[in-house]
Design a protein around this motif. Structure first.
Motif, PDB file in Angstrom:
ATOM      1  N   ASP A  45       0.678  -1.041   0.014  1.00  0.00           N
ATOM      2  CA  ASP A  45       0.023   0.097  -0.178  1.00  0.00           C
ATOM      3  C   ASP A  45       0.817   1.319  -0.113  1.00  0.00           C
ATOM      4  O   ASP A  45       0.531   2.144  -0.782  1.00  0.00           O
ATOM      5  N   ASP A  46       1.915   1.329   0.930  1.00  0.00           N
ATOM      6  CA  ASP A  46       2.862   2.572   0.810  1.00  0.00           C
ATOM      7  C   ASP A  46       3.701   2.733  -0.446  1.00  0.00           C
ATOM      8  O   ASP A  46       3.779   3.755  -0.949  1.00  0.00           O
ATOM      9  N   GLU A  47       4.089   1.664  -1.150  1.00  0.00           N
ATOM     10  CA  GLU A  47       4.821   1.507  -2.016  1.00  0.00           C
ATOM     11  C   GLU A  47       3.912   1.918  -3.534  1.00  0.00           C
ATOM     12  O   GLU A  47       4.638   2.873  -4.418  1.00  0.00           O
ATOM     13  N   LEU A  48       2.756   1.504  -3.557  1.00  0.00           N
ATOM     14  CA  LEU A  48       1.949   1.984  -4.625  1.00  0.00           C
ATOM     15  C   LEU A  48       1.581   3.543  -4.674  1.00  0.00           C
ATOM     16  O   LEU A  48       1.473   4.015  -5.631  1.00  0.00           O
ATOM     17  N   GLU A  49       1.434   4.142  -3.580  1.00  0.00           N
ATOM     18  CA  GLU A  49       1.440   5.779  -3.345  1.00  0.00           C
ATOM     19  C   GLU A  49       2.611   6.398  -3.975  1.00  0.00           C
ATOM     20  O   GLU A  49       2.397   7.497  -4.295  1.00  0.00           O
ATOM     21  N   GLU A  50       3.882   5.770  -3.646  1.00  0.00           N
ATOM     22  CA  GLU A  50       4.975   6.622  -3.967  1.00  0.00           C
ATOM     23  C   GLU A  50       5.468   6.152  -5.254  1.00  0.00           C
ATOM     24  O   GLU A  50       6.268   6.656  -5.927  1.00  0.00           O
ATOM     25  N   GLU A  51       4.951   5.296  -5.945  1.00  0.00           N
ATOM     26  CA  GLU A  51       5.387   4.805  -7.166  1.00  0.00           C
ATOM     27  C   GLU A  51       4.586   5.626  -8.433  1.00  0.00           C
ATOM     28  O   GLU A  51       3.516   5.969  -8.266  1.00  0.00           O
ATOM     29  N   THR A  52       5.718   5.930  -9.371  1.00  0.00           N
ATOM     30  CA  THR A  52       5.397   6.728 -10.590  1.00  0.00           C
ATOM     31  C   THR A  52       5.012   5.969 -11.703  1.00  0.00           C
ATOM     32  O   THR A  52       5.072   4.720 -11.722  1.00  0.00           O
ATOM     33  N   ILE A  53       4.269   6.706 -12.592  1.00  0.00           N
ATOM     34  CA  ILE A  53       3.947   6.002 -13.955  1.00  0.00           C
ATOM     35  C   ILE A  53       5.102   5.456 -14.412  1.00  0.00           C
ATOM     36  O   ILE A  53       5.268   4.224 -15.158  1.00  0.00           O
ATOM     37  N   TYR A  54       6.368   6.338 -14.363  1.00  0.00           N
ATOM     38  CA  TYR A  54       7.609   5.897 -15.066  1.00  0.00           C
ATOM     39  C   TYR A  54       8.042   4.418 -14.357  1.00  0.00           C
ATOM     40  O   TYR A  54       8.480   3.656 -15.193  1.00  0.00           O
ATOM     41  N   ASP A  55       7.971   4.522 -13.015  1.00  0.00           N
ATOM     42  CA  ASP A  55       8.548   3.334 -12.395  1.00  0.00           C
ATOM     43  C   ASP A  55       7.597   1.962 -12.986  1.00  0.00           C
ATOM     44  O   ASP A  55       8.223   0.946 -13.175  1.00  0.00           O
ATOM     45  N   ARG A  56       6.423   2.320 -13.017  1.00  0.00           N
ATOM     46  CA  ARG A  56       5.507   1.066 -13.622  1.00  0.00           C
ATOM     47  C   ARG A  56       5.958   0.781 -14.898  1.00  0.00           C
ATOM     48  O   ARG A  56       5.945  -0.416 -15.161  1.00  0.00           O
ATOM     49  N   ILE A  57       5.818   1.733 -15.908  1.00  0.00           N
ATOM     50  CA  ILE A  57       6.508   1.241 -17.273  1.00  0.00           C
ATOM     51  C   ILE A  57       7.755   0.702 -17.249  1.00  0.00           C
ATOM     52  O   ILE A  57       7.893  -0.444 -18.069  1.00  0.00           O
ATOM     53  N   SER A  58       8.730   1.308 -16.336  1.00  0.00           N
ATOM     54  CA  SER A  58      10.065   0.326 -16.557  1.00  0.00           C
ATOM     55  C   SER A  58      10.121  -0.819 -15.797  1.00  0.00           C
ATOM     56  O   SER A  58      10.812  -1.653 -16.311  1.00  0.00           O
ATOM     57  N   ALA A  59       9.007  -0.924 -15.082  1.00  0.00           N
ATOM     58  CA  ALA A  59       9.096  -2.366 -14.514  1.00  0.00           C
ATOM     59  C   ALA A  59       8.543  -3.691 -15.416  1.00  0.00           C
ATOM     60  O   ALA A  59       8.596  -4.690 -15.531  1.00  0.00           O
ATOM     61  N   LEU A  60       7.682  -2.946 -16.506  1.00  0.00           N
ATOM     62  CA  LEU A  60       7.170  -3.855 -17.497  1.00  0.00           C
ATOM     63  C   LEU A  60       8.124  -4.446 -18.355  1.00  0.00           C
ATOM     64  O   LEU A  60       7.707  -5.553 -19.043  1.00  0.00           O
TER      65      LEU A  60
END
Length: 151
Positions: A45-60
């Motif tokens: 829950d804490d990590e999702l609030e701090e995570e940016t869209i760039y972080d999500r795309i780079s994780a893909l």
């Protein structure tokens, strides 16, 4: 020297409870599944609030296999290089066409406009002659009068 010891999981040590059809039944004891709730639910829950869209795309990128990533990268590179080459060619072609239009088209347009002025002046002179002849129907044309005055 390092000594390794094997630690057995308690779920594998105990034999599962069987039924008359040899089907396994779940135990009613819910305490066995409590250790899975601790780290996953609290931290996510804490990590999702701090995570940016760039972080999500780079994780893909870890999901896509390297061969597919290579193919996509090559396709994008080919498209961008084609786009750059097209824009460069279009710019150069536009420059050539515009300078040619200025160097050839402007003098031609000026000469054409001047020729149209001469044609318009000749028409006006013809209309003036026609109007003069209509006003004085019995007189001879001006050329004959001028020729007779000279003689």
């Amino acid at each position: 020297m390092v000594k390794l010891t094997e630690v057995e999981d308690e779920h594998f040590v105990e034999k599962p409870i069987g039924t008359k059809n040899d089907a396994l039944l779940l135990s009613d004891d819910e305490d066995d599944y409590t250790d899975t709730d601790s780290e996953i639910s609290d931290a996510s829950d804490d990590e999702l609030e701090e995570e940016t869209i760039y972080d999500r795309i780079s994780a893909l990128k870890d999901i896509v296999p390297p061969s597919a990533r290579h193919t996509v990268t090559n396709s994008i590179d080919a498209i961008t290089s084609f786009g750059k080459a097209s824009l460069s060619f279009s710019g150069k072609a536009l420059w050539i066409i515009s300078t040619s239009a200025f160097l050839i088209g402007v003098p031609w347009a000026l000469a054409y406009a001047e020729e149209e002025q001469y044609i318009q002046m000749e028409r006006e002179q013809g209309m003036i002659k026609g109007a003069n002849e209509m006003l004085t129907p019995g007189s001879e044309p001006e050329k004959n009068d001028a020729a007779q005055q000279i003689l």
